[in-house]
Design a protein around this motif. Structure first.
Motif, PDB file in Angstrom:
ATOM      1  N   ALA A 102       0.829  -1.211   0.000  1.00 22.42           N
ATOM      2  CA  ALA A 102       0.000   0.000   0.000  1.00 22.42           C
ATOM      3  C   ALA A 102       0.859   1.255   0.000  1.00 22.42           C
ATOM      4  O   ALA A 102       0.552   2.244  -0.683  1.00 22.42           O
ATOM      5  CB  ALA A 102      -0.933  -0.006   1.208  1.00 22.42           C
ATOM      6  N   GLU A 103       1.951   1.241   0.742  1.00 22.61           N
ATOM      7  CA  GLU A 103       2.869   2.384   0.805  1.00 22.61           C
ATOM      8  C   GLU A 103       3.423   2.716  -0.578  1.00 22.61           C
ATOM      9  O   GLU A 103       3.492   3.884  -0.970  1.00 22.61           O
ATOM     10  CB  GLU A 103       4.012   2.049   1.769  1.00 22.61           C
ATOM     11  N   VAL A 104       3.814   1.683  -1.326  1.00 13.99           N
ATOM     12  CA  VAL A 104       4.465   1.911  -2.619  1.00 13.99           C
ATOM     13  C   VAL A 104       3.456   2.167  -3.734  1.00 13.99           C
ATOM     14  O   VAL A 104       3.659   3.031  -4.581  1.00 13.99           O
ATOM     15  CB  VAL A 104       5.360   0.702  -2.984  1.00 13.99           C
ATOM     16  N   THR A 105       2.360   1.410  -3.731  1.00 13.23           N
ATOM     17  CA  THR A 105       1.428   1.465  -4.863  1.00 13.23           C
ATOM     18  C   THR A 105       0.260   2.415  -4.650  1.00 13.23           C
ATOM     19  O   THR A 105      -0.432   2.771  -5.608  1.00 13.23           O
ATOM     20  CB  THR A 105       0.863   0.076  -5.174  1.00 13.23           C
ATOM     21  N   GLY A 106      -0.014   2.763  -3.377  1.00 15.02           N
ATOM     22  CA  GLY A 106      -1.132   3.640  -3.091  1.00 15.02           C
ATOM     23  C   GLY A 106      -2.481   2.961  -3.064  1.00 15.02           C
ATOM     24  O   GLY A 106      -3.524   3.625  -3.044  1.00 15.02           O
ATOM     25  N   ARG A 107      -2.482   1.618  -3.025  1.00 12.52           N
ATOM     26  CA  ARG A 107      -3.759   0.900  -2.949  1.00 12.52           C
ATOM     27  C   ARG A 107      -3.553  -0.349  -2.098  1.00 12.52           C
ATOM     28  O   ARG A 107      -2.424  -0.831  -1.920  1.00 12.52           O
ATOM     29  CB  ARG A 107      -4.263   0.502  -4.336  1.00 12.52           C
ATOM     30  N   PRO A 108      -4.653  -0.918  -1.564  1.00  9.61           N
ATOM     31  CA  PRO A 108      -4.518  -2.107  -0.720  1.00  9.61           C
ATOM     32  C   PRO A 108      -4.005  -3.307  -1.522  1.00  9.61           C
ATOM     33  O   PRO A 108      -4.230  -3.404  -2.732  1.00  9.61           O
ATOM     34  CB  PRO A 108      -5.957  -2.358  -0.233  1.00  9.61           C
ATOM     35  N   PRO A 109      -3.325  -4.229  -0.855  1.00  5.70           N
ATOM     36  CA  PRO A 109      -2.903  -5.446  -1.538  1.00  5.70           C
ATOM     37  C   PRO A 109      -4.097  -6.268  -2.008  1.00  5.70           C
ATOM     38  O   PRO A 109      -5.183  -6.216  -1.418  1.00  5.70           O
ATOM     39  CB  PRO A 109      -2.119  -6.215  -0.459  1.00  5.70           C
ATOM     40  N   ARG A 110      -3.915  -7.017  -3.059  1.00  7.83           N
ATOM     41  CA  ARG A 110      -4.942  -7.930  -3.542  1.00  7.83           C
ATOM     42  C   ARG A 110      -5.172  -9.038  -2.518  1.00  7.83           C
ATOM     43  O   ARG A 110      -4.242  -9.466  -1.833  1.00  7.83           O
ATOM     44  CB  ARG A 110      -4.521  -8.539  -4.886  1.00  7.83           C
ATOM     45  N   THR A 111      -6.400  -9.534  -2.424  1.00  2.62           N
ATOM     46  CA  THR A 111      -6.748 -10.548  -1.428  1.00  2.62           C
ATOM     47  C   THR A 111      -6.520 -11.956  -1.971  1.00  2.62           C
ATOM     48  O   THR A 111      -6.468 -12.177  -3.190  1.00  2.62           O
ATOM     49  CB  THR A 111      -8.218 -10.428  -1.023  1.00  2.62           C
ATOM     50  N   PHE A 112      -6.428 -12.917  -1.043  1.00  7.77           N
ATOM     51  CA  PHE A 112      -6.287 -14.302  -1.466  1.00  7.77           C
ATOM     52  C   PHE A 112      -7.552 -14.773  -2.180  1.00  7.77           C
ATOM     53  O   PHE A 112      -7.482 -15.552  -3.137  1.00  7.77           O
ATOM     54  CB  PHE A 112      -5.984 -15.226  -0.285  1.00  7.77           C
ATOM     55  N   ALA A 113      -8.710 -14.304  -1.740  1.00  8.29           N
ATOM     56  CA  ALA A 113      -9.963 -14.688  -2.399  1.00  8.29           C
ATOM     57  C   ALA A 113      -9.958 -14.253  -3.864  1.00  8.29           C
ATOM     58  O   ALA A 113     -10.400 -14.997  -4.752  1.00  8.29           O
ATOM     59  CB  ALA A 113     -11.154 -14.088  -1.660  1.00  8.29           C
ATOM     60  N   ALA A 114      -9.452 -13.042  -4.123  1.00  9.43           N
ATOM     61  CA  ALA A 114      -9.368 -12.573  -5.511  1.00  9.43           C
ATOM     62  C   ALA A 114      -8.385 -13.422  -6.305  1.00  9.43           C
ATOM     63  O   ALA A 114      -8.648 -13.774  -7.465  1.00  9.43           O
ATOM     64  CB  ALA A 114      -8.943 -11.108  -5.539  1.00  9.43           C
ATOM     65  N   TRP A 115      -7.259 -13.754  -5.689  1.00  2.37           N
ATOM     66  CA  TRP A 115      -6.275 -14.623  -6.355  1.00  2.37           C
ATOM     67  C   TRP A 115      -6.897 -15.975  -6.698  1.00  2.37           C
ATOM     68  O   TRP A 115      -6.687 -16.509  -7.796  1.00  2.37           O
ATOM     69  CB  TRP A 115      -5.050 -14.807  -5.467  1.00  2.37           C
ATOM     70  N   ALA A 116      -7.650 -16.553  -5.763  1.00  2.77           N
ATOM     71  CA  ALA A 116      -8.281 -17.854  -6.009  1.00  2.77           C
ATOM     72  C   ALA A 116      -9.257 -17.780  -7.179  1.00  2.77           C
ATOM     73  O   ALA A 116      -9.328 -18.703  -8.004  1.00  2.77           O
ATOM     74  CB  ALA A 116      -8.987 -18.339  -4.742  1.00  2.77           C
ATOM     75  N   GLN A 117     -10.010 -16.701  -7.277  1.00  2.00           N
ATOM     76  CA  GLN A 117     -10.933 -16.540  -8.406  1.00  2.00           C
ATOM     77  C   GLN A 117     -10.166 -16.474  -9.718  1.00  2.00           C
ATOM     78  O   GLN A 117     -10.569 -17.077 -10.719  1.00  2.00           O
ATOM     79  CB  GLN A 117     -11.766 -15.264  -8.220  1.00  2.00           C
ATOM     80  N   GLU A 118      -9.054 -15.753  -9.738  1.00  4.68           N
ATOM     81  CA  GLU A 118      -8.250 -15.619 -10.950  1.00  4.68           C
ATOM     82  C   GLU A 118      -7.658 -16.958 -11.400  1.00  4.68           C
ATOM     83  O   GLU A 118      -7.440 -17.176 -12.599  1.00  4.68           O
ATOM     84  CB  GLU A 118      -7.111 -14.626 -10.709  1.00  4.68           C
ATOM     85  N   ASN A 119      -7.390 -17.837 -10.450  1.00  4.26           N
ATOM     86  CA  ASN A 119      -6.702 -19.092 -10.750  1.00  4.26           C
ATOM     87  C   ASN A 119      -7.602 -20.313 -10.576  1.00  4.26           C
ATOM     88  O   ASN A 119      -7.104 -21.441 -10.498  1.00  4.26           O
ATOM     89  CB  ASN A 119      -5.470 -19.229  -9.844  1.00  4.26           C
ATOM     90  N   ALA A 120      -8.906 -20.107 -10.554  1.00  2.58           N
ATOM     91  CA  ALA A 120      -9.843 -21.197 -10.264  1.00  2.58           C
ATOM     92  C   ALA A 120      -9.690 -22.375 -11.217  1.00  2.58           C
ATOM     93  O   ALA A 120      -9.775 -23.542 -10.799  1.00  2.58           O
ATOM     94  CB  ALA A 120     -11.277 -20.667 -10.298  1.00  2.58           C
ATOM     95  N   ASP A 121      -9.446 -22.109 -12.495  1.00  2.00           N
ATOM     96  CA  ASP A 121      -9.368 -23.203 -13.465  1.00  2.00           C
ATOM     97  C   ASP A 121      -8.221 -24.154 -13.171  1.00  2.00           C
ATOM     98  O   ASP A 121      -8.294 -25.341 -13.513  1.00  2.00           O
ATOM     99  CB  ASP A 121      -9.221 -22.649 -14.883  1.00  2.00           C
TER     100      ASP A 121
END
Length: 277
Positions: free
Chosen positions: A251-270
């Motif tokens: 967050a300090e470097v990018t200015g936004r919250p880190p991505r969540t594990f739930a979002a990662w799981a959705q991206e890699n569901a297949d």
């Protein structure tokens, strides 16, 4: 600016290539096998190997910044030729470097310091993508994960967030001369990770907790090396405190919250979803 990305076909490297292209930078991707790289159109893919500095002279030519890794790809197999790599990039005039580090300091980091290169170390505590490596096959084939699980928490970081910090370092938006400890924004257990995978795939995932003796037997039967068995057991039974809780670097470097594990799981569901047989 032209930026070289080593390890360009890995999880972090591939994300960094995409983010650099989206930001309008010219990207040169270093890979051992360009024919299999499958990188976006417009990316210059060049053959090279960090373990062989002789392949890097041309690769570094005309490059203003470079993202490097400290390892060869195998567990615990650190680069032994850091000074030769640094000689090649200094000769080419590479001005800024981000380094994706491993568990230990290798030969690259001190060589960069000795040469006075502007560089920063990225130190992720655990990749979210480790869940693919560790459990995807078992989840696809049996729907069951059998491990020693003592409830350890991990603030695993999304590979795209690691890439975002690397991008900031390489383009001058974040300073060199420091180490960036990288985590996700939440501390989760393996049970919570598997629940997120189950939600993402729409398929049940069972966690079977083994004793240490059972875990050793399972790992040995799977052909796991003795070194990796000991590492796996130690990580669960006596985990290092670093990485168990989130830090605010992303967050300090990018200015936004880190991505969540739930979002990662959705991206890699297949990658986890069972194929009807």
């Amino acid at each position: 600016m032209t930026i070289l990305v080593a390890g360009a076909t890995g999880t972090v490297g591939r994300a960094l290539v995409g983010q650099l292209r989206d930001a309008g930078h010219a990207v040169r991707a270093l890979t051992r096998d360009p024919a299999r790289a499958a990188l976006p159109a417009g990316v210059e893919v060049v053959r090279g190997d960090l373990t062989d500095a002789g392949t890097l002279t041309a690769a570094f030519g005309g490059v203003e910044a470079a993202h490097l890794i400290t390892f060869t790809g195998a567990f615990g197999d650190w680069l032994t030729n850091g000074p030769e790599i640094v000689d090649a990039l200094v000769a080419a005039g590479v001005a800024r470097v981000s380094v994706l580090g491993g568990w230990d300091t290798g030969t690259l980091e001190p060589a960069l310091d000795a040469a006075g290169v502007a560089w920063a170390l990225l130190s992720p505590t655990e990749f979210m993508a480790n869940t693919l490596v560790d459990h995807a096959e078992a989840i696809r084939t049996t729907g069951e994960v059998r491990v020693l699980d003592l409830g350890r928490t991990s603030a695993a970081v999304h590979e795209a967030d690691i890439a975002a910090v690397a991008l900031a370092v390489l383009t001058g938006a974040a300073p060199t001369g420091r180490e960036y400890l990288l985590t996700g924004g939440e501390a989760v257990t393996l049970e919570q990770k598997l629940a997120a995978v189950s939600d993402a795939t729409g398929q049940p995932v069972t966690l079977t907790r083994l004793s240490e003796e059972q875990a050793r037997a399972d790992l040995a039967a799977a052909g796991t090396s003795a070194e990796m068995i000991e590492f796996t057991i130690a990580l669960e039974s006596d985990p290092p405190p670093v990485g168990a809780l989130p830090v605010g670097t992303v967050a300090e470097v990018t200015g936004r919250p880190p991505r969540t594990f739930a979002a990662w799981a959705q991206e890699n569901a297949d990658a986890f979803r069972a194929v009807p047989g």
